[in-house]
Design a protein around this motif. Sequence first.
Motif, PDB file in Angstrom:
ATOM      1  N   LEU A  75       0.707  -1.091  -0.143  1.00  0.00           N
ATOM      2  CA  LEU A  75       0.020  -0.180  -0.145  1.00  0.00           C
ATOM      3  C   LEU A  75       0.802   1.242   0.135  1.00  0.00           C
ATOM      4  N   GLY A  76       2.046   1.222   0.520  1.00  0.00           N
ATOM      5  CA  GLY A  76       2.898   2.332   0.525  1.00  0.00           C
ATOM      6  C   GLY A  76       2.684   3.099   1.749  1.00  0.00           C
ATOM      7  N   ALA A  77       1.905   2.851   2.617  1.00  0.00           N
ATOM      8  CA  ALA A  77       1.709   3.224   4.090  1.00  0.00           C
ATOM      9  C   ALA A  77       0.877   1.939   4.895  1.00  0.00           C
ATOM     10  N   PRO A  78       1.255   2.199   6.277  1.00  0.00           N
ATOM     11  CA  PRO A  78       0.641   1.339   7.217  1.00  0.00           C
ATOM     12  C   PRO A  78      -0.997   1.356   7.187  1.00  0.00           C
ATOM     13  N   PRO A  79      -1.548   0.179   6.897  1.00  0.00           N
ATOM     14  CA  PRO A  79      -3.122   0.222   7.040  1.00  0.00           C
ATOM     15  C   PRO A  79      -3.514   0.881   8.410  1.00  0.00           C
ATOM     16  N   ARG A 120       6.562   4.831   7.766  1.00  0.00           N
ATOM     17  CA  ARG A 120       6.090   4.920   8.676  1.00  0.00           C
ATOM     18  C   ARG A 120       4.238   5.646   8.865  1.00  0.00           C
ATOM     19  N   SER A 121       3.710   5.290   9.795  1.00  0.00           N
ATOM     20  CA  SER A 121       2.339   5.820   9.832  1.00  0.00           C
ATOM     21  C   SER A 121       2.266   7.474   9.951  1.00  0.00           C
ATOM     22  N   GLY A 122       1.247   7.971   9.410  1.00  0.00           N
ATOM     23  CA  GLY A 122       0.958   9.290   9.325  1.00  0.00           C
ATOM     24  C   GLY A 122       0.050   9.723   8.122  1.00  0.00           C
ATOM     25  N   THR A 123       0.043  11.130   8.176  1.00  0.00           N
ATOM     26  CA  THR A 123      -1.045  11.730   7.317  1.00  0.00           C
ATOM     27  C   THR A 123      -0.143  12.202   5.836  1.00  0.00           C
ATOM     28  N   GLN A 124       1.236  12.160   6.037  1.00  0.00           N
ATOM     29  CA  GLN A 124       2.155  12.847   5.026  1.00  0.00           C
ATOM     30  C   GLN A 124       2.505  11.711   4.091  1.00  0.00           C
ATOM     31  N   ALA A 125       2.309  11.879   2.601  1.00  0.00           N
ATOM     32  CA  ALA A 125       2.698  10.818   1.784  1.00  0.00           C
ATOM     33  C   ALA A 125       4.090  10.854   1.458  1.00  0.00           C
ATOM     34  N   SER A 126       4.612   9.989   0.791  1.00  0.00           N
ATOM     35  CA  SER A 126       6.206  10.071   0.108  1.00  0.00           C
ATOM     36  C   SER A 126       6.511  11.017  -0.435  1.00  0.00           C
ATOM     37  N   ASP A 127       5.543  11.699  -1.302  1.00  0.00           N
ATOM     38  CA  ASP A 127       6.024  12.860  -2.220  1.00  0.00           C
ATOM     39  C   ASP A 127       5.718  14.245  -1.119  1.00  0.00           C
ATOM     40  N   THR A 130       0.497  16.449   2.323  1.00  0.00           N
ATOM     41  CA  THR A 130      -0.139  16.055   3.550  1.00  0.00           C
ATOM     42  C   THR A 130      -1.631  16.051   3.407  1.00  0.00           C
ATOM     43  N   LEU A 131      -2.167  14.827   3.660  1.00  0.00           N
ATOM     44  CA  LEU A 131      -3.596  14.407   3.570  1.00  0.00           C
ATOM     45  C   LEU A 131      -4.294  14.675   4.827  1.00  0.00           C
ATOM     46  N   ASP A 132      -5.603  14.457   4.789  1.00  0.00           N
ATOM     47  CA  ASP A 132      -6.532  14.830   5.990  1.00  0.00           C
ATOM     48  C   ASP A 132      -6.495  13.240   6.756  1.00  0.00           C
ATOM     49  N   SER A 133      -6.345  12.356   6.167  1.00  0.00           N
ATOM     50  CA  SER A 133      -6.543  11.074   6.918  1.00  0.00           C
ATOM     51  C   SER A 133      -5.290  10.037   6.453  1.00  0.00           C
ATOM     52  N   ALA A 134      -5.421   8.872   7.442  1.00  0.00           N
ATOM     53  CA  ALA A 134      -4.411   7.634   6.536  1.00  0.00           C
ATOM     54  C   ALA A 134      -5.020   7.078   5.841  1.00  0.00           C
ATOM     55  N   ARG A 137      -4.177   8.868   2.572  1.00  0.00           N
ATOM     56  CA  ARG A 137      -2.831   8.816   2.061  1.00  0.00           C
ATOM     57  C   ARG A 137      -2.568   7.353   1.242  1.00  0.00           C
ATOM     58  N   ILE A 138      -3.421   6.197   1.819  1.00  0.00           N
ATOM     59  CA  ILE A 138      -3.369   4.965   1.275  1.00  0.00           C
ATOM     60  C   ILE A 138      -3.676   5.285  -0.164  1.00  0.00           C
ATOM     61  N   VAL A 139      -4.831   5.781  -0.437  1.00  0.00           N
ATOM     62  CA  VAL A 139      -5.330   5.822  -1.773  1.00  0.00           C
ATOM     63  C   VAL A 139      -4.455   6.806  -2.531  1.00  0.00           C
ATOM     64  N   TRP A 140      -3.740   7.951  -1.944  1.00  0.00           N
ATOM     65  CA  TRP A 140      -2.842   8.859  -2.798  1.00  0.00           C
ATOM     66  C   TRP A 140      -1.831   8.192  -3.202  1.00  0.00           C
ATOM     67  N   GLU A 141      -1.089   7.276  -2.243  1.00  0.00           N
ATOM     68  CA  GLU A 141      -0.040   6.553  -2.645  1.00  0.00           C
ATOM     69  C   GLU A 141      -0.145   5.640  -3.988  1.00  0.00           C
ATOM     70  N   THR A 142      -1.238   5.013  -3.907  1.00  0.00           N
ATOM     71  CA  THR A 142      -1.686   4.178  -5.029  1.00  0.00           C
ATOM     72  C   THR A 142      -1.721   5.072  -6.527  1.00  0.00           C
ATOM     73  N   LEU A 143      -2.369   6.111  -6.302  1.00  0.00           N
ATOM     74  CA  LEU A 143      -2.894   7.058  -7.553  1.00  0.00           C
ATOM     75  C   LEU A 143      -1.538   7.634  -8.072  1.00  0.00           C
ATOM     76  N   VAL A 144      -0.701   8.176  -7.102  1.00  0.00           N
ATOM     77  CA  VAL A 144       0.418   8.829  -7.542  1.00  0.00           C
ATOM     78  C   VAL A 144       1.200   7.955  -8.669  1.00  0.00           C
ATOM     79  N   GLN A 145       1.294   6.787  -8.275  1.00  0.00           N
ATOM     80  CA  GLN A 145       2.280   6.028  -9.193  1.00  0.00           C
ATOM     81  C   GLN A 145       1.637   5.544 -10.235  1.00  0.00           C
ATOM     82  N   ARG A 146       0.294   5.858 -10.910  1.00  0.00           N
ATOM     83  CA  ARG A 146      -0.159   5.627 -11.982  1.00  0.00           C
ATOM     84  C   ARG A 146      -1.024   6.770 -12.566  1.00  0.00           C
ATOM     85  N   VAL A 147      -0.891   7.877 -12.237  1.00  0.00           N
ATOM     86  CA  VAL A 147      -1.343   8.933 -13.101  1.00  0.00           C
ATOM     87  C   VAL A 147      -0.408   9.336 -14.230  1.00  0.00           C
TER      88      VAL A 147
END
Length: 290
Positions: A75-79, A120-127, A130-134, A137-147
């Motif tokens: 997922l690129g982030a802890p669930p 690590r856990s948190g709302t800040q993505a790898s790029d 800063t997102l509103d929730s964990a 962030r999980i969905v953002w990490e998946t989208l960023v790699q495919r846009v």
Amino acid sequence: MKTGSLLLSGRQSSKKPKSSLCHRIFIMRYQTTRHQTGRHGASRAIRRLRLTRRLSPWDATDEDLQVMAALTERLGAPPVSNMMRYCGPEARHLDQLGESLGDWRRMLEALARRYPDLPRSGTQASDGTTLDSAPERIVWETLVQRVPDDLDLCCHPWLEDGRYLRSDFGLCAPEEETPLVCIEVMGMLGSDQICRTDVEEASLDRLAEKQDWFSQPDRPLLRVIWLDMMAHPDWLEAICTEAIEAAVAQRVCHQEGRRASGRRLSAREAEQGQRLPLRVRPREYRVRKN
């Protein structure tokens, strides 16, 4: 004399079994202690009990950490803890740990110690976003790699002026305000829409309000990502890929429609020979350009 002798013999006979029984108990205790005692006179059983680390049932096991590490890497982030109820029987103990914030925090700390290279856990993505929730962030990490390069991934785009209505994510064409496809992240509910708290019911009501807005003509497409979809990385990747493909198809349709109709002119500007600008207000949301 006979009576006294009989009484005396009876007392003596009654005392002999008692003394022999005590003697046997003493011998048994001595033998047991002798076998359990080491060189320094300490019981081996007691010393073994002190050295053994007894894990609490509310501490993460090695299997729990392995499940979390595999999901975090995909997922690129802890669930989040709510996802564990959809992860199958191997995450049953993690689901129990998720009922307590303290137990879940200790599990995340143990995960960081065991696998220091994982995100690590948190709302800040790898790029750095800063997102509103964990879950976002999980969905953002998946989208960023495919846009693709011809699309922008927008964070929290406004849907209507003069109204507090926004989406979680939007897939936009470059230099365009209105998203082609909007993505809503339901980070507290699964696709079964079973509510357990008032907060979950409120989030479902907000989603229904947005769905009514998107159902009107000439509105962007809507894709909803539920919590059980995030619990299965393959499912999440398929949903994100389908949303991106839908945005690309919408962009192609819009381009063909513009070429067919040409530049739109208002009646007054047509008389004055002035063209209507394509964009009339600045962006009000964060945009990530590839």
